[in-house]
Design an enzyme around this catalytic site. Structure first.
Site, PDB file in Angstrom:
ATOM      1  N   GLU A 164      33.562  23.918  36.303  1.00 11.74           N
ATOM      2  CA  GLU A 164      34.330  23.647  37.539  1.00 11.74           C
ATOM      3  C   GLU A 164      35.533  24.576  37.679  1.00 11.74           C
ATOM      4  O   GLU A 164      36.603  24.154  38.101  1.00 11.74           O
ATOM      5  CB  GLU A 164      34.805  22.182  37.577  1.00 11.74           C
ATOM      6  CG  GLU A 164      33.729  21.171  37.892  1.00 11.74           C
ATOM      7  CD  GLU A 164      33.263  21.201  39.343  1.00 11.74           C
ATOM      8  OE1 GLU A 164      33.929  21.815  40.186  1.00 11.74           O
ATOM      9  OE2 GLU A 164      32.203  20.620  39.604  1.00 11.74           O
TER      10      GLU A 164
HETATM   11  C1  LIG Z   1      27.812  22.548  29.988  1.00 11.15           C
HETATM   12  C2  LIG Z   1      28.000  23.284  31.274  1.00 11.15           C
HETATM   13  C3  LIG Z   1      27.665  22.675  32.461  1.00 11.15           C
HETATM   14  C4  LIG Z   1      27.754  23.378  33.674  1.00 11.15           C
HETATM   15  N1  LIG Z   1      27.277  22.819  34.814  1.00 11.15           N
HETATM   16  C5  LIG Z   1      27.170  23.589  35.943  1.00 11.15           C
HETATM   17  C6  LIG Z   1      26.491  23.099  37.104  1.00 11.15           C
HETATM   18  O1  LIG Z   1      26.002  21.966  37.144  1.00 11.15           O
HETATM   19  N2  LIG Z   1      26.371  23.934  38.178  1.00 11.15           N
HETATM   20  C7  LIG Z   1      26.878  25.195  38.166  1.00 11.15           C
HETATM   21  O2  LIG Z   1      26.733  25.905  39.151  1.00 11.15           O
HETATM   22  N3  LIG Z   1      27.546  25.681  37.078  1.00 11.15           N
HETATM   23  C8  LIG Z   1      27.687  24.908  35.969  1.00 11.15           C
HETATM   24  N4  LIG Z   1      28.322  25.397  34.849  1.00 11.15           N
HETATM   25  C9  LIG Z   1      28.811  26.777  34.869  1.00 11.15           C
HETATM   26  C10 LIG Z   1      30.311  26.897  34.786  1.00 11.15           C
HETATM   27  O3  LIG Z   1      30.899  26.520  35.984  1.00 11.15           O
HETATM   28  C11 LIG Z   1      30.610  28.340  34.345  1.00 11.15           C
HETATM   29  O4  LIG Z   1      30.302  28.421  32.974  1.00 11.15           O
HETATM   30  C12 LIG Z   1      32.036  28.752  34.611  1.00 11.15           C
HETATM   31  O5  LIG Z   1      32.264  28.858  35.988  1.00 11.15           O
HETATM   32  C13 LIG Z   1      32.392  30.067  33.934  1.00 11.15           C
HETATM   33  O6  LIG Z   1      31.461  31.054  34.185  1.00 11.15           O
HETATM   34  P1  LIG Z   1      30.860  31.917  32.967  1.00 11.15           P
HETATM   35  O7  LIG Z   1      30.334  30.953  31.955  1.00 11.15           O
HETATM   36  O8  LIG Z   1      29.926  32.905  33.523  1.00 11.15           O
HETATM   37  O9  LIG Z   1      32.118  32.616  32.317  1.00 11.15           O
HETATM   38  P2  LIG Z   1      32.817  33.953  32.846  1.00 11.15           P
HETATM   39  O10 LIG Z   1      33.021  33.874  34.301  1.00 11.15           O
HETATM   40  O11 LIG Z   1      32.099  35.131  32.309  1.00 11.15           O
HETATM   41  O12 LIG Z   1      34.232  33.821  32.140  1.00 11.15           O
HETATM   42  C14 LIG Z   1      34.452  34.155  30.758  1.00 11.15           C
HETATM   43  C15 LIG Z   1      35.971  34.192  30.517  1.00 11.15           C
HETATM   44  O13 LIG Z   1      36.560  35.230  31.305  1.00 11.15           O
HETATM   45  C16 LIG Z   1      37.582  34.686  32.123  1.00 11.15           C
HETATM   46  N5  LIG Z   1      37.567  35.370  33.419  1.00 11.15           N
HETATM   47  C17 LIG Z   1      36.512  35.601  34.221  1.00 11.15           C
HETATM   48  N6  LIG Z   1      36.892  36.241  35.336  1.00 11.15           N
HETATM   49  C18 LIG Z   1      38.219  36.401  35.249  1.00 11.15           C
HETATM   50  C19 LIG Z   1      39.205  36.986  36.101  1.00 11.15           C
HETATM   51  N7  LIG Z   1      38.885  37.506  37.299  1.00 11.15           N
HETATM   52  N8  LIG Z   1      40.492  36.993  35.678  1.00 11.15           N
HETATM   53  C20 LIG Z   1      40.831  36.446  34.499  1.00 11.15           C
HETATM   54  N9  LIG Z   1      39.956  35.883  33.664  1.00 11.15           N
HETATM   55  C21 LIG Z   1      38.662  35.859  34.031  1.00 11.15           C
HETATM   56  C22 LIG Z   1      37.277  33.219  32.270  1.00 11.15           C
HETATM   57  O14 LIG Z   1      38.440  32.452  32.561  1.00 11.15           O
HETATM   58  C23 LIG Z   1      36.679  32.885  30.912  1.00 11.15           C
HETATM   59  O15 LIG Z   1      37.678  32.579  29.995  1.00 11.15           O
HETATM   60  C24 LIG Z   1      28.278  24.680  33.655  1.00 11.15           C
HETATM   61  C25 LIG Z   1      28.688  25.259  32.457  1.00 11.15           C
HETATM   62  C26 LIG Z   1      28.546  24.594  31.268  1.00 11.15           C
HETATM   63  C27 LIG Z   1      28.940  25.271  29.984  1.00 11.15           C
END
Ligand SMILES: Cc1cc2nc3c(=O)[nH]c(=O)nc-3n(C[C@H](O)[C@H](O)[C@H](O)COP(=O)(O)OP(=O)(O)OC[C@H]3O[C@@H](n4cnc5c(N)ncnc54)[C@H](O)[C@@H]3O)c2cc1C
Length: 607
Positions: A458
């Site tokens: 989220e």
């Molecule tokens: C158990 C679980 C349930 C989930 N359920 C859902 C669901 O039902 N539906 C759905 O759509 N998604 C879901 N998600 C996805 C979740 O919302 C994403 O994992 C989250 O938005 C982060 O994306 P990412 O994992 O690709 O990390 P990334 O976006 O790659 O981020 C990795 C790190 O980099 C940082 N970062 C990224 N971009 C920036 C920036 N521009 N500036 C500074 N820092 C940055 C982030 O803060 C983080 O610390 C779920 C995730 C998990 C683990």
């Protein structure tokens, strides 16, 4: 130990939630009807959720080649929850709802989150159906949303993709019109979707007859290319099994395939999936491509999704809070029963004396009081935000608008603060248990693992922080921040009249002034890269200041309550927060104010 007295105190003595029944929408309700809902949820959580929290952790969902298998306890809990009517609690009587205030709904759901967060209580299904009620066509509401509220079908939110997490503008799922007459489908303009959705919670299971996916995808332009940025994102409702306009299953499987289950650190009672849309695994009417019906207008997908975000984020904050609370209660119980060590007197320790129980040691009390101040404070914050949601929906126009703007500013805190500090509470709960806390014989390690998710989904902590400092405190010329300051000052005025709270009131006044100055200093050069380089320390300081305000306001209500252990405990938790926590804001705001470049400027090779 029961959560109920804390919930009752916050709802009734602090928020005066009963007054909501003076509003037309809630006119049939009373303290009795609110209590009856809380009683029912408390009982179902105790009987159907709490005993199985460890079961769902150890019996992780698995795919048997044909279907995803979950423990029987999860099926039973889901059925009990659906039968309780909680899925449609806030809906109109006309569609089978209870017209319950969101504040009471959120409080009632807290019992399930504390008993077993990962069995879940339909948060995604309700969010999905609410979104359709706000943005869907009449047919989409009737066919999809109503069957979700009834518990017949469940819902998902499919935003993330393997290459598009925080950056949703990079969503690559494509949606193309599904042949001639695609505009004339009774369920909405019909498209074919192709793409991969990662991390989809509850994306595959047998708990319900059908699964209603809400999917973000892009419609290609005339050149066949996907439009760049978030403005190109549209929203589609994509059922796992196709249905007709009377909500009957047509017997056709939609082209949505489970590519795999993710094996998570915690929160294992809910499946988490990689879903392939439209890869041709289940061709529909002879062709690959998942059938999806457009919701709202093309290009408005993210706006529709964000419509429901405040409540979804309060839900995440509440989950984090209740996991913290579960750890607090477990470690309190343990500390009252574990003999270890002896008191230190002027002559040192007397080994002939019986051992103390660890709750008698000042440091263990510190860890318990920290947990109490984090978790009960966070619960108060979540309920306050839920009350603002009710104000936004049912208040007089000016008050409703104020509530809307306050929610804009407070939602990143409501989501992030408990995710960080109630997780810290879980860590302290492990610490109170010593070595036993690090084993699977006690529940606290699971609470920590379950809670670790909340800073990630989220919107990650970093993304929430940038939303707060980069957008929310600036929007409408800073009016949200001014409104919040007004509420802080009203509490400060009242607390200054109470001698026992006057010092806290002054401390909050100073913290508020520092926060205002730091906000200006962060933006002094107007360069977002400089301002936002320390967005997370800003979020932390902002959150701690908000929690200090919440505690001061709660302390005013506690002060007016009759003498007793509960009153003493609440006032001590408030004092703890002011003495041990609020001073931390100074260090966080120092780096924000001088736009400290230590992190931002370090070259990669120096790490
Ligand atoms: C158990 C679980 C349930 C989930 N359920 C859902 C669901 O039902 N539906 C759905 O759509 N998604 C879901 N998600 C996805 C979740 O919302 C994403 O994992 C989250 O938005 C982060 O994306 P990412 O994992 O690709 O990390 P990334 O976006 O790659 O981020 C990795 C790190 O980099 C940082 N970062 C990224 N971009 C920036 C920036 N521009 N500036 C500074 N820092 C940055 C982030 O803060 C983080 O610390 C779920 C995730 C998990 C683990």
């Amino acid at each position: 130990m029961s959560l109920r007295p804390t919930v009752d105190f916050l709802l009734n003595d602090w928020l005066g939630v009963e007054a909501l029944n003076q509003r037309e929408r809630f006119a049939d309700h009373s303290r009795e009807t609110f209590d009856a809902v809380l009683d029912t949820c408390e009982r179902i959580a105790r009987e159907k959720y709490a005993p199985f929290n460890r079961t769902v952790d150890t019996q992780e969902p698995h795919f048997d080649g044909e279907r995803v298998v979950l423990p029987q306890a999860t099926h039973d809990a889901h059925q009990a929850y659906a039968e309780s009517g909680m899925l449609s609690a806030a809906q109109d009587y006309a569609i089978g709802g209870m017209q319950l205030p969101y504040t009471v709904e959120a409080a009632a759901n807290a019992f399930f989150a504390m008993a077993s967060v990962s069995i879940g209580s339909g948060m995604l299904t309700v969010g999905n159906a609410n979104l359709l009620m706000a943005h869907g066509t009449e047919a989409q509401k009737r066919v999809f949303a109503l069957n979700e509220f009834a518990g017949r079908w469940s819902g998902t939110m499919c935003l993330s993709e393997p290459q598009a997490g925080s950056s949703l503008s990079d969503v690559a799922t494509r949606a193309v019109p599904d042949g001639e007459g695609f505009m004339d489908d009774p369920l909405g303009p019909r498209f074919r979707l192709k793409g991969n959705k990662m991390w989809i919670s509850a994306g595959e299971h047998e708990l319900t007859e059908n699964i209603v996916h809400l999917v973000l995808a892009k419609i290609p332009g005339p050149d066949g290319k996907l439009p760049p940025g978030v403005k190109g994102i549209s929203l589609f409702v994509v059922p796992k099994k196709l249905v007709d306009a009377d909500a009957r299953l047509t017997g056709e499987r939609n082209d949505v395939a489970l590519a795999g289950l993710n094996h998570k650190c915690g929160w294992r009672g809910t499946t988490n999936t990689l879903l392939n849309f439209g890869e041709g695994r289940f061709p529909v009417r002879g062709a690959a491509g998942a059938i999806g019906y457009l919701v709202g207008q093309p290009g408005e997908g993210l706006r529709c999704m964000f419509h429901m975000m405040n409540e979804a984020r309060i839900g995440v904050g509440m989950a984090a809070t209740m996991l913290g609370m579960a750890g607090y209660h477990a470690s309190l119980d343990y500390a009252k029963n574990r003999p270890q060590g002896r008191p230190v007197g002027p002559q040192g320790k007397d080994p002939s004396r019986p051992q103390s129980r660890i709750i008698e040691h000042a440091d263990v009390k510190r860890m318990l009081l920290a947990q109490k101040s984090y978790c009960e404070g966070a619960l108060a914050l979540e309920l306050y935000c839920a009350r603002l949601v009710d104000e936004q929906h049912t208040g007089a126009p000016e008050a409703a608008d104020e509530a809307r703007l306050l929610l804009e500013v407070l939602t990143p805190i409501a989501k992030s603060w408990p995710s960080e500090w109630c997780l810290e509470a879980n860590s302290l709960a492990i610490q109170v248990h010593g070595g036993y806390g690090y084993t699977r014989d006690f529940p606290v390690e699971q609470y920590w693992r379950d809670n670790r998710l909340n800073m990630i989904h989220e919107g990650t902590h970093g993304i929430q922080a940038m939303d707060l400092l980069g957008r929310k405190v600036l929007m409408e010329n800073g009016r949200g921040l001014q409104l919040l300051a007004k509420r802080f000052n009203a509490t400060i005025e009242r607390a200054l009249q109470v001698p026992a709270l006057a010092a806290h009131a002054n401390a909050l006044g100073q913290a508020l002034a520092q926060l205002g100055a730091a906000t200006q200093a962060a933006w002094a050069t107007g360069d977002p890269a400089e301002a936002l380089a320390n967005a997370v320390p800003y979020l932390q300081a902002f959150g701690h200041t908000v929690l200090a305000w919440v505690w001061l306001d709660v302390a005013l209500a506690a002060q007016a309550a009759p003498e007793g252990a509960a009153r003493t405990g609440r006032l001590a938790a408030a004092r703890f927060f002011f003495h041990y926590e609020l001073p931390k804001t100074g260090a966080w705001l120092a780096v924000v104010s001088r736009r400290d470049p230590t992190c931002a400027e370090l070259p990669e090779e120096a790490f």
